[in-house]
Design an enzyme around this catalytic site. Structure first.
Site, mmCIF file in Angstrom:
data_model
loop_
_atom_site.group_PDB
_atom_site.id
_atom_site.type_symbol
_atom_site.label_atom_id
_atom_site.label_comp_id
_atom_site.label_asym_id
_atom_site.label_seq_id
_atom_site.Cartn_x
_atom_site.Cartn_y
_atom_site.Cartn_z
ATOM 1 N N CYS A 170 0.806 -1.233 0.075
ATOM 2 C CA CYS A 170 -0.025 0.066 0.067
ATOM 3 C C CYS A 170 0.872 1.191 0.021
ATOM 4 C CB CYS A 170 -0.971 -0.026 1.040
ATOM 5 S SG CYS A 170 -1.363 -1.519 1.862
ATOM 6 N N ARG B 20 6.122 -11.295 5.582
ATOM 7 C CA ARG B 20 5.509 -10.908 6.993
ATOM 8 C C ARG B 20 6.078 -11.991 7.977
ATOM 9 N NH1 ARG B 20 -0.480 -9.856 5.257
ATOM 10 N NH2 ARG B 20 -0.196 -8.123 3.761
ATOM 11 N N GLN C 276 0.953 -11.099 -3.634
ATOM 12 C CA GLN C 276 -0.505 -10.539 -3.634
ATOM 13 C C GLN C 276 -0.856 -9.963 -5.208
ATOM 14 O OE1 GLN C 276 -0.067 -7.691 -0.346
ATOM 15 N NE2 GLN C 276 -1.731 -8.834 0.679
ATOM 16 N N ASP D 13 -2.242 -7.172 -5.770
ATOM 17 C CA ASP D 13 -2.798 -6.182 -5.022
ATOM 18 C C ASP D 13 -2.968 -4.936 -5.929
ATOM 19 O OD1 ASP D 13 -2.943 -4.939 -2.595
ATOM 20 O OD2 ASP D 13 -1.235 -5.069 -1.857
ATOM 21 N N HIS E 53 -4.785 -0.677 -5.647
ATOM 22 C CA HIS E 53 -5.354 0.316 -4.503
ATOM 23 C C HIS E 53 -6.151 1.354 -5.637
ATOM 24 C CE1 HIS E 53 -2.285 -1.563 -2.273
ATOM 25 N NE2 HIS E 53 -3.316 -1.158 -1.275
ATOM 26 N N LYS F 186 -15.213 -3.469 5.235
ATOM 27 C CA LYS F 186 -14.620 -4.156 4.107
ATOM 28 C C LYS F 186 -15.540 -5.230 3.657
ATOM 29 C CE LYS F 186 -12.582 -7.557 6.842
ATOM 30 N NZ LYS F 186 -11.459 -8.659 7.247
ATOM 31 N N HIS G 158 -8.435 -0.686 -0.771
ATOM 32 C CA HIS G 158 -7.596 -1.799 -1.132
ATOM 33 C C HIS G 158 -8.302 -2.970 -1.495
ATOM 34 C CE1 HIS G 158 -4.822 -0.289 2.461
ATOM 35 N NE2 HIS G 158 -5.709 0.087 2.769
HETATM 36 ZN ZN LIG Z 1 -3.329 -2.009 0.556
#
Ligand SMILES: [Zn+2]
Ligand SMILES: [Zn+2]
Length: 644
Positions: free
Chosen positions: A335, A364, A382, A384, A386, A470, A516
């Site tokens: 992010c 992580r 991911q 991912d 945004h 979410k 996200h």
């Molecule tokens: Zn994010």
């Protein structure tokens, strides 16, 4: 004795003497209810049926119709397990015994390892105790007395020291078993009708690898023998599909001890599947108006201070690295990087929405005891993205994200899914970030978007992340197991922390809404789910080897090679097995490798320019021309068919 007022679920009220128990009230309603009763819910809290009610309260009697009762039932079965273990092996010390998804476990400290034969013995003993119909009795003990009483039970003393108030509750079951437990439980062992012990595993005390290793016995319990049987069947099927087992057999991926736990190596066959997953997703990004970006794997620690991860996410990050100029941090999330790209130039309201997408690899920290094949890892990628948009664009953006998520599921052959919306608490607790108008705008967008797409989403109040509401989409796999997959998540915190802006129609700066979203979630984990969903038999478009040519004798090798070249030229991943083995043996091996098409060629096929086609699911397909065979396989690839 004073009277108290009990409110029942239908709204009716009863005035009863203080000290009455939930089971007394159940009996007064109907003997049938009392008989079916497993546990009570008093002012929203689970209660033993025999625990006296001292104050006005709302009361609900839970039976086997209620999922909450199932947890209590499973936890009660865990006590039954521990009681049986203590009867058989009195020297054993008890750890904890919570219910889990589909069952329960209990941790034991005992010098001798439990064997599979012991499990059978223990299970028999559990049935013996079940027959005795022993009550689960609640006992109140003072903290100092408890510590004295249990001076030789180290785990219990630790728990009492950490968790107990001045007085704590314990539960007995027969003469041998007593354990520190908040409860509640079912009233007696005769209520437990169907259970099975499943496995023994090592588990560290409190999940911490610096602590002593205990022996954990896993079991499962259901309300009826029929439910249990169905579940056992599912577990057996799941074992056959275990992605760690198939991953090895099909040579898809590995985890290397020398490199470290939780880090995934994609082998060539896994790599080709991953390429398909990635290509599909990147193409979709571009088709759906996302921009593709690439960002680094590390950044200065200062960035994570600005984003706040250095605080609230610290426990999940790898340790910092010291370099010449500053401290650096391996990225746990993408992010902040996408935010830096957004913030790198000024945006007008006309430029929005900005959708930045990346297949971004993150690292992580997860405790080694929790790592699990591809499902729980320390490094993963991911899909991912945004989205930065204006408030008036939010609803459409959410609709597009959800449609994208559903299309993703359909592409891989998942036709069942469920959705859950997590909302805030209305601001009561103060634990949520962001203004009430922001929460209202976002939650309304989620409600409207699900309504527009006809998605029946379950709303879970007070389950949002602190930075925004979410929606989660869970797929249901081929054997009925649910898997959390896609997430669309609002964020009111990061745009403020990074002072994100766009220039509005009024020529003034405004804060964009940030969303996200990840659809596969982690590519590694999604790959694991796919392996188990397909049981290793990937649809043709994903299969690492789509066709294998099997010459019957050496004389056909040359023709077989020319076939491979033709398949190759048609964009079909093909190989040849030209070992001097019997063709039936080669077919069996290709079948075990779950190769969709086996093209057998003998003297006649070679002469006529044909192939004898076998499909892994449908067996012998007869003799075909090479052109027809190529067309059949190509059609399956081009349509991304999930069945052949
Ligand atoms: Zn994010
Ligand atoms: Zn308990």
């Amino acid at each position: 004795m004073s009277n108290i007022e009990i409110t029942l679920p239908d709204g009716s009220k009863q005035s009863v003497a203080a000290g009455v128990t939930p089971i007394d009230i159940a009996k007064s309603i109907s003997p049938r209810l009392a008989d079916a009763a497993l546990v009570a819910k008093v002012n929203g809290e689970l209660y033993d049926l025999t625990r006296p009610l001292e104050k006005d309260a709302t009361l609900e009697i839970l039976t086997n119709k209620n999922p909450e009762a199932l947890e209590v039932y499973r936890h009660s079965t865990a006590h039954l397990l521990a009681a049986a273990v203590l009867e058989l092996y009195p020297e054993t010390k008890l750890g904890i015994g919570p219910p889990i998804d589909n069952g329960f476990y209990y941790d034991f400290d005992r010098a001798t390892p439990f064997t599979p034969e012991d499990l059978e013995k223990i299970e028999k003993k559990m049935w013996e105790i079940q027959q005795r119909n022993l009550p689960y009795e609640r006992v109140l003990t003072k903290k100092d007395e408890g510590l004295q009483k249990y001076s030789d039970a180290w785990m219990k003393c630790e728990l009492i020291t950490e968790r107990a108030g001045e007085v704590f509750s314990e539960y007995t079951l027969g003469p041998h078993f007593i354990d520190f437990c908040r409860g509640p439980h079912v009233p007696s062992t005769s209520k437990i009708k169907a259970f099975k012990l499943l496995s023994i595993a090592g588990a560290y005390w409190k999940g911490d690898e610096h602590n002593k290793q205990l022996q954990r016995i896993y079991g499962t319990a259901f309300f009826t023998p029929k439910d249990l049987e169905e579940h056992i069947k599912q577990v057996e099927e799941a074992k056959k599909r275990d992605h760690r087992k198939l991953g090895k057999e099909l040579d898809l991926f590995s985890i290397q001890e020398l490199a470290g736990p939780g880090l995934i190596f994609f082998h060539p066959k896994g790599g080709i599947i991953r390429k398909q997953l990635e290509d599909w997703m990147r193409d979709q990004y571009l088709e759906r108006g996302y921009s593709l970006v690439y960002t680094p794997h590390v950044a200065k620690f200062d960035l994570w201070k600005t984003s706040g991860h250095a605080g609230f996410y610290a426990a999940n990050m790898f340790t910092r690295m010291e370099l010449d100029d500053a401290e650096y941090q391996l990225k746990p999330m993408n992010c902040p990087f996408h935010i830096l790209i957004y913030a790198d130039k000024q945006h007008s309201y006309r430029d929005l929405p900005v959708r930045l997408g990346e297949l971004g690899t993150v690292y992580r920290y997860e405790r080694s005891g929790t790592l699990n094949g591809l499902f729980r890892v320390r490094g993963f990628t991911q899909d991912d993205a945004h989205i930065f948009c204006r408030p008036d664009q939010v609803e459409n953006e959410v609709v597009d994200c959800l449609q994208f998520a559903i299309d993703t599921l359909a592409t891989y052959g998942f036709d069942k899914y469920t959705a859950e919306v997590s909302t805030w608490d209305g601001g009561v607790s103060g634990k949520y970030d962001g203004a009430p108008e922001q929460w209202e705008m976002a939650e309304q967008a989620l409600r409207r978007a699900t309504a527009r797409l006809n998605i029946d989403a379950k709303v879970i109040p007070d389950e949002a992340a602190f930075y925004g509401p979410k929606i989660d989409v869970k797929l249901v796999d081929a054997i009925g197991r649910p898997w959390q997959l896609s997430t669309v998540q609002f964020d009111f915190t990061l745009p403020r922390r990074f002072n994100l802006e766009y220039i509005g129609e009024d020529n003034k700066p405004h804060q964009p809404v940030m969303v996200h979203r990840a659809l596969y979630g982690s590519i590694e984990r999604f790959f694991g789910i796919l392996i188990e969903h397909y049981a290793g038999a990937f649809p043709v478009w994903l299969a690492p080897v789509q066709a294998i040519v099997l010459p019957i004798t050496d004389k056909q090798n040359e023709y077989a090679h020319s076939l491979v070249r033709q398949l190759d030229a048609a964009g079909i991943r093909a190989t040849i097995d030209e070992r001097s083995e019997k063709v039936n043996f080669k077919i069996r091996e290709a079948q075990l490798q779950k190769i969709p098409f086996m093209l057998v060629v003998g003297g006649r096929e070679a002469e006529n320019g044909q192939v004898s086609v076998r499909n892994r699911k449908h067996g012998d397909q007869g003799v075909k021309t090479v052109a027809d065979t190529i067309a059949t396989i190509r059609a399956l690839i081009d349509s991304k068919a999930v069945t052949e």
